[in-house]
Design an enzyme around this catalytic site. Structure first.
Site, PDB file in Angstrom:
ATOM      1  N   HIS A 116      26.887  29.960  40.085  1.00  0.00           N
ATOM      2  CA  HIS A 116      27.858  28.867  39.897  1.00  0.00           C
ATOM      3  C   HIS A 116      28.767  29.162  38.713  1.00  0.00           C
ATOM      4  CE1 HIS A 116      29.023  24.540  40.445  1.00  0.00           C
ATOM      5  NE2 HIS A 116      29.602  24.847  39.300  1.00  0.00           N
ATOM      6  N   HIS A 118      33.253  29.157  37.357  1.00  0.00           N
ATOM      7  CA  HIS A 118      34.664  28.787  37.587  1.00  0.00           C
ATOM      8  C   HIS A 118      35.542  29.871  36.972  1.00  0.00           C
ATOM      9  CE1 HIS A 118      33.922  24.618  39.009  1.00  0.00           C
ATOM     10  NE2 HIS A 118      32.792  24.810  38.340  1.00  0.00           N
ATOM     11  N   GLN A 153      38.794  20.264  43.271  1.00  0.00           N
ATOM     12  CA  GLN A 153      38.404  19.703  41.968  1.00  0.00           C
ATOM     13  C   GLN A 153      38.724  18.211  41.825  1.00  0.00           C
ATOM     14  OE1 GLN A 153      37.340  21.188  38.361  1.00  0.00           O
ATOM     15  NE2 GLN A 153      36.835  19.058  38.774  1.00  0.00           N
ATOM     16  N   HIS A 173      29.702  20.674  44.296  1.00  0.00           N
ATOM     17  CA  HIS A 173      29.377  19.955  43.081  1.00  0.00           C
ATOM     18  C   HIS A 173      28.856  18.599  43.548  1.00  0.00           C
ATOM     19  CE1 HIS A 173      31.817  23.030  41.242  1.00  0.00           C
ATOM     20  NE2 HIS A 173      31.615  22.536  40.044  1.00  0.00           N
ATOM     21  N   GLU A 177      27.266  15.177  39.780  1.00  0.00           N
ATOM     22  CA  GLU A 177      27.332  15.651  38.391  1.00  0.00           C
ATOM     23  C   GLU A 177      27.715  14.473  37.510  1.00  0.00           C
ATOM     24  OE1 GLU A 177      30.162  18.743  37.516  1.00  0.00           O
ATOM     25  OE2 GLU A 177      29.314  19.109  35.532  1.00  0.00           O
ATOM     26  N   ASP A 180      28.371  28.377  35.016  1.00  0.00           N
ATOM     27  CA  ASP A 180      29.349  27.306  35.204  1.00  0.00           C
ATOM     28  C   ASP A 180      30.650  27.553  34.438  1.00  0.00           C
ATOM     29  OD1 ASP A 180      30.442  25.019  36.272  1.00  0.00           O
ATOM     30  OD2 ASP A 180      29.225  23.608  35.135  1.00  0.00           O
ATOM     31  N   TRP A 190      35.942  22.820  29.635  1.00  0.00           N
ATOM     32  CA  TRP A 190      34.689  22.079  29.592  1.00  0.00           C
ATOM     33  C   TRP A 190      33.701  22.596  28.554  1.00  0.00           C
ATOM     34  CZ3 TRP A 190      37.340  23.392  34.002  1.00  0.00           C
ATOM     35  CH2 TRP A 190      37.804  22.315  34.776  1.00  0.00           C
TER      36      TRP A 190
HETATM   37 FE   FE2 Z   1      31.025  23.611  38.217  1.00  0.00          FE
END
Ligand code: FE2
Length: 444
Positions: A57, A59, A152, A210, A213, A309, A315
């Protein structure tokens, strides 16, 4: 005559003093005292020889963009999503490719040779999709990159997102993504799960959403996902990423949910560094950890991977493509400190994600691809404890990265000159070799 023999290795399953013979790009022998000659030999000297790390996982479209156009002040998931939407109009394909390739260099150096990356499809230009499809081809000789079409901003919430997602799949993106908890209503979330699973079934593609979350225990889209997987015959092809709401759910509900997930053949992907950072942000004290229930999922026969991630993006201000750092955090947050549990944490960043991604020819066995990582550690638990140096990274029989051993010279009178980070465990209890839960996952 072989091309390469790695001698005196310890394998992740506990076998010791093993020789691994390689011809061309394949492993041809895994046995003690291999009677053969080779053009090249590496003495593993009792250190851990593992298959490569696998990140289930990530991005890659957002990575290494930290501070662009500003930093995430609240540190929350929602400000990160807002920040990403501010950055998207400024993205260029060249910059996306450059950042992704740079990250892949980091990955190779850390023995991370397979990554499943979500790629945002909400921008109708599909810039990031095209950039990462290009990167997927560029890195193919040394890294397996799998792409997930990820809406997203919500596939129902964002006008045109479903069409964009379908176009991304038409262009060659590998997996159907989703984000049901970010849709406007619970009903929309459930509807998004249904339509995306039906799309995946129609096209014969895997699903990786996802899912839930959030710290909200009422976010139960994983239930719909498990049911869709069962109903549509997608068992073994569906992964639920994050599942942080499970942390806060009622135990009675989870007791019902786990068998449903197993029945649906779901895999779970936790992202320990990000979950512990982003979740619990509205809590005072006690403050929730937010990571999903990893030991309980594993005990229910549900394969669990630990993913990275985020690295240096809207993030998360940390990360370094080091899946041992990810396993280290996972081990601590899930309190998986027993010997077997630590070994499972190592599997959560190697063999389990490899099966979730459906990587062919993965693992140290004759006939498999000679993808190997030699670690400066004597077993998986020590590798996690030390975030061990990757002494050599081998892809298809060829060494593609080397790092000198970590060492430190002391200047203390009456003490050894170099630091020994290991602990002699000659009198320690023998390590059990519990099997990792079976995973039926394979790509169609
Ligand atoms: Fe993610």
């Amino acid at each position: 005559m072989l091309d390469l023999i790695l001698r005196h290795a310890v394998l992740p399953d506990g076998r010791r003093d093993i020789d691994v013979g390689v011809r061309a790009d394949r492993i041809v022998a895994v046995e003690p005292g291999l009677k053969a000659a080779a053009c090249d030999e590496i003495d593993c000297a009792g250190q851990l020889l593992a298959p490569p790390f696998v990140d289930a996982h990530f991005h890659m479209d957002a990575t290494l963009s930290y501070g662009m156009p500003r930093v995430n002040r609240s540190g929350t998931l929602l400000e990160g999503i807002q920040l990403w939407s501010e950055l998207k109009p400024q993205l260029t394909q060249d910059a996306l490719v450059e950042r992704a390739l740079r990250y892949c260099d980091w990955a190779v150096a850390k023995g991370l040779l397979a990554i499943r990356s979500h790629v945002d499809v909400c921008d109708p230009r599909l810039l990031a999709v095209e950039a990462l499809l290009h990167v997927r081809e560029r890195v193919k000789p040394y890294l397996d990159l799998q792409l997930v079409a990820f809406p997203q901003d919500g596939v129902l919430r964002t006008p045109g997102a479903l069409d964009n997602l379908k176009r991304a799949l038409d262009l060659g993106v590998d997996v159907v993504g989703g984000i049901p908890h970010f849709e406007r209503t619970m009903q929309d979330g459930a509807e998004s799960v249904r339509l995306l699973c039906e799309l995946a079934a129609e096209r014969g593609l895997p699903v990786d959403m996802h899912c839930d979350e959030t710290d909200d225990p009422a976010s139960r889209h994983v239930e719909t996902l498990a049911d869709c997987a069962r109903r549509l015959g997608l068992q073994g092809r569906v992964a639920a990423s994050h599942l942080t709401s499970m942390h806060s759910m009622d135990n009675d509900y989870v007791a019902k949910l786990l068998p449903l997930m197993a029945e649906g053949g779901l895999a779970a992907i936790a992202n320990p560094l990000i979950n512990i950072t982003l979740q619990g942000r509205r809590d005072t004290y006690p403050k929730r950890r937010g990571m999903t229930r990893v030991p309980e999922l594993l005990a229910a026969g549900i394969p669990v991977a630990f993913g990275q991630d985020c690295v240096l993006d809207p993030w998360y201000a940390g990360g370094s493509a080091d899946l041992l750092e990810v396993a280290h955090m996972g081990l601590h947050v899930a309190q998986m400190t027993a010997q077997d549990a630590m070994r499972q944490c190592f599997a959560c960043v190697t063999e389990i994600p490899a099966r979730i991604l459906g990587l062919p020819g993965y693992g140290i066995a004759p006939g498999n691809r000679a993808d190997l990582v030699l670690l400066q550690a004597r077993d998986p638990a020590e590798a996690i404890r030390l975030r061990a140096t990757r002494l050599a990274v081998i892809r298809g029989g060829r060494t593609i990265a080397r790092t000198p051993p970590a060492t430190a010279r002391l200047q203390l009178s009456g003490r050894p000159q170099t630091v020994d980070w290991t602990l002699d465990r000659a009198d320690a209890a023998p390590v059990n070799t519990t099997e990792v839960p079976p995973c039926p996952h394979s790509r169609p």
